[in-house]
Design a protein around this motif. Structure first.
Motif, PDB file in Angstrom:
ATOM      1  N   ARG A  32       1.077  -1.043  -0.119  1.00 13.80           N
ATOM      2  CA  ARG A  32       0.051   0.137   0.116  1.00 13.80           C
ATOM      3  C   ARG A  32       0.351   1.279  -0.021  1.00 13.80           C
ATOM      4  O   ARG A  32       1.711   1.436   0.306  1.00 13.80           O
ATOM      5  N   GLU A  38      -0.274  10.473   8.851  1.00  9.18           N
ATOM      6  CA  GLU A  38       0.576   9.147   9.137  1.00  9.18           C
ATOM      7  C   GLU A  38       0.901   9.570  10.633  1.00  9.18           C
ATOM      8  O   GLU A  38       0.576  10.755  10.750  1.00  9.18           O
ATOM      9  N   HIS A  39       0.750   8.285  10.947  1.00  7.20           N
ATOM     10  CA  HIS A  39       1.370   7.833  12.441  1.00  7.20           C
ATOM     11  C   HIS A  39       0.187   8.762  12.807  1.00  7.20           C
ATOM     12  O   HIS A  39       0.233   9.194  14.445  1.00  7.20           O
ATOM     13  N   ASP A  41      -2.689   6.684  12.987  1.00  9.13           N
ATOM     14  CA  ASP A  41      -3.762   5.476  13.256  1.00  9.13           C
ATOM     15  C   ASP A  41      -3.720   5.073  14.731  1.00  9.13           C
ATOM     16  O   ASP A  41      -4.654   4.612  15.304  1.00  9.13           O
ATOM     17  N   CYS A 172       2.032  -2.002  16.040  1.00  3.29           N
ATOM     18  CA  CYS A 172       1.713  -0.791  15.067  1.00  3.29           C
ATOM     19  C   CYS A 172       0.032  -0.754  14.790  1.00  3.29           C
ATOM     20  O   CYS A 172      -0.657  -0.949  15.843  1.00  3.29           O
ATOM     21  N   GLY A 173      -0.531   0.363  13.521  1.00  2.45           N
ATOM     22  CA  GLY A 173      -2.187   0.815  13.929  1.00  2.45           C
ATOM     23  C   GLY A 173      -2.915  -0.278  13.181  1.00  2.45           C
ATOM     24  O   GLY A 173      -1.981  -1.035  13.101  1.00  2.45           O
ATOM     25  N   ASP A 176      -2.023  -0.554   8.196  1.00  2.00           N
ATOM     26  CA  ASP A 176      -1.455  -1.851   7.006  1.00  2.00           C
ATOM     27  C   ASP A 176      -2.968  -3.003   6.203  1.00  2.00           C
ATOM     28  O   ASP A 176      -2.750  -2.845   4.855  1.00  2.00           O
ATOM     29  N   TYR A 228       9.951   3.949  16.346  1.00  2.00           N
ATOM     30  CA  TYR A 228       8.253   3.394  15.893  1.00  2.00           C
ATOM     31  C   TYR A 228       7.646   3.207  16.963  1.00  2.00           C
ATOM     32  O   TYR A 228       6.587   4.159  17.633  1.00  2.00           O
TER      33      TYR A 228
HETATM   34  C1  GLA Z   1       3.816   2.198   9.812  1.00  2.00           C
HETATM   35  C2  GLA Z   1       2.806   0.466  10.521  1.00  2.00           C
HETATM   36  C3  GLA Z   1       1.636   1.807  10.480  1.00  2.00           C
HETATM   37  C4  GLA Z   1       0.834   3.372  10.804  1.00  2.00           C
HETATM   38  C5  GLA Z   1       2.336   3.682   9.873  1.00  2.00           C
HETATM   39  C6  GLA Z   1       2.441   5.505   9.751  1.00  2.00           C
HETATM   40  O1  GLA Z   1       3.477   1.847   8.331  1.00  2.00           O
HETATM   41  O2  GLA Z   1       2.763  -0.401  10.389  1.00  2.00           O
HETATM   42  O3  GLA Z   1       0.664   1.093  11.247  1.00  2.00           O
HETATM   43  O4  GLA Z   1       1.544   4.180  12.070  1.00  2.00           O
HETATM   44  O5  GLA Z   1       3.858   3.177   9.532  1.00  2.00           O
HETATM   45  O6  GLA Z   1       1.527   5.917   9.096  1.00  2.00           O
END
Ligand code: GLA
Length: 402
Positions: A32, A38-39, A41, A172-173, A176, A228
């Motif tokens: 994707r 960005e950042h 989620d 991560c959020g 993705d 992150y």
């Molecule tokens: C990575 C994470 C996502 C999101 C992005 C930043 O891709 O996997 O969940 O937080 O960074 O937007």
């Protein structure tokens, strides 16, 4: 990850070469780009990602017994383990992702069974295009079909995120995994990461004579997971201050005016993190409006502003990604560009007039050489559909599409 040149439609044939018989199911899932958001989620805000035509493939066949054998075409490597011992040893690096999916299914109460699985990754790894979520989505949609689990794409996205958070260890959020499962060709997804409500928003730059261009800086994001997780902690800490001051629960309720008033009440780093999240949420909503009204010029301006905020406030850019931003801002046939994904290397995106793509590539490569950067890889991409899985006999028709 070594790139191997093949097409998803060759998967059943490769499976026969490796395992000696036909697979039952073949699945595919996309990488994707994130247009904006960005950042946001993991801060329970808004995102606007779209899938691209870089895909992974997973071919799988049931096997009696308790043994799971996975073969990676890219690494030419095998990972074999007993279903009850999938977390006894770490396995090869690439095996963490399919193992994570199996672990998440087991946590959810599903029984695991023996199988042979073949994995092919056609999403460049470490490029910020979310190759890991694509592998997770490909494997999970394949298993969902193979074992008739009846999981919805939304549920699968949550399970894949769980695997990433708790098996792989990256906080991560949901972005993705969500886009990799739910994408539609020619559409982005406007996702509310708190309620998980979403809307497919048309995203066809071609209609405005533009093309989405991916700029892979070639900078490997070694720091990515530690930095992150640090950003995630910092933004959570800053939110605590806002909660106390204004009684809000999430960033989306905060205003820029409120954060300005907090400037002296929190450490400057935390202040910047919070300002990015608040302003980025606002930009996502504006970007959705811009797309709906086909105001691509305004969308381009928002991309540039997003990059500035990620560079200065969230501090996740790097000189190579800043070069993409600068070129996007200056080059007349580009309406905007920015880093995409976690940052610290990886990729950026730009929206460039179709007829100027070759020239845009030339200019950016020239500038990269001048600054002694790794030569970037630049590709025009199509906006693709989400994960899907088919019985192998139907794959020859379906596989043609990917
Ligand atoms: C990575 C994470 C996502 C999101 C992005 C930043 O891709 O996997 O969940 O937080 O960074 O937007």
């Amino acid at each position: 990850m070594p790139v191997i040149s093949m097409n998803a439609k060759d998967l059943p044939g490769k499976f026969i070469q490796v395992f000696g018989s036909k697979p039952d199911i073949v699945a595919t899932a996309p990488g994707r780009i994130n247009i904006i958001g960005e950042h946001t989620d993991y801060n329970l805000g808004y995102v606007l990602p779209a899938a691209v035509n870089f895909r992974v493939g997973f071919a799988v066949k049931k096997k009696s017994g308790r043994k799971i054998t996975l073969h990676s075409l890219n690494f030419n490597s095998v990972d074999t383990f007993d279903i009850n011992h999938l977390d006894n040893d770490p396995g090869p690096g690439w095996g963490r992702y399919p193992r994570g999916i199996l672990w998440a299914l087991r946590e959810e109460g599903f029984s695991l069974h023996g199988l042979n699985g073949l994995i092919w990754g056609g999403v460049p790894q470490g490029a910020g295009l979310s190759s890991s979520a694509a592998i997770e989505a490909g494997v999970l949609s394949g298993l969902n079909k193979l074992w008739k689990l009846g999981l919805t794409p939304e549920k699968m996205a949550l399970l894949a995120q769980k695997a990433e958070n708790f098996f792989i260890g990256v906080r991560c959020g949901i972005m993705d995994q969500f886009i990799s499962f739910l994408a539609k060709p020619g559409f982005a997804i406007f996702l509310d990461c708190l309620s998980l409500e979403y809307e497919h928003v048309p995203f066809s730059p071609e209609k405005s004579g533009l093309k989405a261009v991916v700029y892979d800086s070639g900078v490997q994001r070694e720091l990515a997971s530690s930095e992150y997780n640090k950003r995630s902690k910092e933004s959570a800490e800053a939110l605590e201050v806002l909660k106390k001051m204004y009684g809000i629960k999430t960033y989306r309720e905060a205003t820029l005016d409120q954060i300005r008033k907090c400037a002296k009440k929190m450490d400057n780093t935390l202040f910047r993190r919070a300002r990015h999240v608040i302003s980025e949420n606002l930009r996502v909503k504006e970007a959705v409006e811009a797309l709906k009204s086909q105001n691509m010029i305004y969308l381009g301006e928002l991309l540039l502003k997003s990059h500035e905020s990620l560079r200065d406030d969230y501090q996740v850019s790097c000189p190579e990604l800043d070069l993409l931003y600068e070129t996007s801002r200056e080059y007349p046939a580009c309406i905007g560009g920015r880093m995409t994904g976690a940052g610290f290397g990886g990729s950026g995106i730009a929206l460039v007039k179709s007829e100027a793509i070759e020239d845009f590539k030339r200019i950016i490569k020239k500038k990269s050489i001048k600054r002694n950067f790794i030569p970037p890889r630049i590709y025009a991409v199509d906006i693709d559909g989400g994960a899907s899985a088919f019985p192998a006999e139907k794959w020859s028709d379906e596989g043609e599409k990917w």
